[in-house]
Design an enzyme around this catalytic site. Structure first.
Site, PDB file in Angstrom:
ATOM      1  N   ASN A 118     -80.254 -11.679  -0.457  1.00 50.51           N
ATOM      2  CA  ASN A 118     -79.196 -11.030   0.323  1.00 50.51           C
ATOM      3  C   ASN A 118     -78.558 -12.012   1.298  1.00 50.51           C
ATOM      4  OD1 ASN A 118     -80.221  -8.771  -0.991  1.00 50.51           O
ATOM      5  ND2 ASN A 118     -81.228  -7.938   0.823  1.00 50.51           N
ATOM      6  N   GLY A 178     -80.417  -7.045   8.709  1.00 56.57           N
ATOM      7  CA  GLY A 178     -80.857  -8.339   9.220  1.00 56.57           C
ATOM      8  C   GLY A 178     -80.499  -9.489   8.301  1.00 56.57           C
ATOM      9  N   ASP A 179     -80.598  -9.263   6.995  1.00 60.70           N
ATOM     10  CA  ASP A 179     -80.264 -10.314   6.036  1.00 60.70           C
ATOM     11  C   ASP A 179     -78.799 -10.712   6.138  1.00 60.70           C
ATOM     12  OD1 ASP A 179     -82.868  -9.878   5.127  1.00 60.70           O
ATOM     13  OD2 ASP A 179     -82.214  -8.542   3.520  1.00 60.70           O
ATOM     14  N   GLY A 231     -82.868  -8.643  -2.614  1.00 59.78           N
ATOM     15  CA  GLY A 231     -84.116  -9.147  -2.058  1.00 59.78           C
ATOM     16  C   GLY A 231     -83.760  -9.922  -0.810  1.00 59.78           C
ATOM     17  N   ARG A 279     -94.112  -4.854  -7.927  1.00 62.34           N
ATOM     18  CA  ARG A 279     -93.875  -6.307  -7.967  1.00 62.34           C
ATOM     19  C   ARG A 279     -95.115  -7.111  -8.313  1.00 62.34           C
ATOM     20  NH1 ARG A 279     -92.354  -6.834  -1.782  1.00 62.34           N
ATOM     21  NH2 ARG A 279     -90.982  -8.486  -2.536  1.00 62.34           N
TER      22      ARG A 279
END
Length: 307
Positions: free
Chosen positions: A33, A257-258, A29, A103
């Site tokens: 991450n 990106g994380d 997530g 979710r």
């Protein structure tokens, strides 16, 4: 001198392609991450904790055990009876990914219900990290509770870091997304957006426009990720471009990106040099997108930064 890094958000059950029609289970997530990569890159005198809510089912137990085994603290995680973690499936084509999500009943949607626990976790931390997805999954009251605590942390001099991570389908409307993301930026010291998202959903014509907008909202520093075009750091002193790291074969862009964010923050917390932090982080991101899955083993990252 070390400290405590707190990441706030949702960790989910991840299903990824394993070949021959089989799926591989993991946990990931966006904010988890980043916590993973920050922990992998920070020295041992820094602790990394995750703040979320999970259920009381076996999958929640397995998720918490996975976090603990990875060295990420779970002491502030809320347990909610009758709830479960969210789940997502990664679909890959030529290295690019799309996601399918389940979710609606995720326990993480209630992570801000216990305001006292949230304040306790933030007060115990030096760096607080959250994202636009963190805000998107919460109720209106949950958003207000979280942002109130983050504004308080910023006023106390803590480093509050925000990745807008714009996902319109998680929001009731674009207007709600725009307004809430802007409030998230106002509560933050450092904002780390992706330019393609900002151009598509805020209409920014340039990276400079993205930097200017977030700095006008109160961020002291804005670090704009632009994929293979590099990273631009914007402060009161001006803008600096750091080139991306060349990648021979892109395998999976999940967590690009994380992982950059985690690597950047790990280096920045030690050196206080955003340019050095960006140069370090592009190497981390390059290695991550050369591997499958959101979470790449720490030993592979060490190899990447040594090259």
């Amino acid at each position: 001198m070390g400290g405590r890094f707190l990441s706030i958000g949702e960790c989910m059950v991840e299903l990824s392609q394993a070949g021959n029609g089989l799926l591989r289970k993991g946990f990931a997530g966006d904010t988890f991450n980043t916590a993973w990569y920050a922990h992998a890159c920070l020295p041992s005198d820094w602790s990394v904790d995750y703040f979320t809510a999970v259920g009381d089912d076996p999958m929640s137990e397995e998720m918490l055990a996975f976090m603990a085994d990875a060295g990420i603290g779970t002491s502030y995680v809320r347990r909610i009876r009758g709830r479960t973690p969210g789940l997502y499936l990664i679909n890959l084509k030529d290295g690019e990914r799309t996601f399918s999500y389940w979710r609606d009943s995720s326990a993480a949607r209630q992570l801000a219900v216990d305001a006292d626990r949230l304040r306790e976790a933030i007060e115990a931390s030096d760096v607080i990290y959250f994202s636009g997805i963190t805000l998107a999954i919460l109720s209106h009251d949950g958003v207000e509770t979280l942002l109130s605590e983050l504004r308080r942390a910023k006023a106390l001099g803590k480093l509050v870091v925000f990745d807008p991570n714009l996902r319109p389908r998680l929001w009731q409307s674009l207007d709600t997304m725009h307004a809430t993301i802007s409030e998230g930026a106002r509560a933050s010291t450092l904002v780390m957006p992706s330019f393609d998202d900002e151009a598509a959903h805020f209409g920014d014509p340039s990276i400079s426009a993205t930097i200017r907008r977030y700095r006008q909202l109160g961020a002291a520093m804005v670090v704009v990720k632009d994929g293979p075009n590099g990273v631009t750091i914007g402060t009161a002193a001006g803008e600096t471009l750091v080139d991306a790291e060349a990648v021979q074969t892109v395998v999976d862009t999940t967590s690009a990106g994380d992982s950059f964010n985690g690597g950047f923050l790990a280096e920045y917390l030690q050196s206080k040099d955003p340019i050095a932090a960006a140069r370090f982080a592009v190497k981390i991101a390059a290695r991550v997108i050369s591997e499958h899955g959101a979470l790449v083993a720490p030993e592979k990252l060490v190899t990447a930064t040594a090259e």
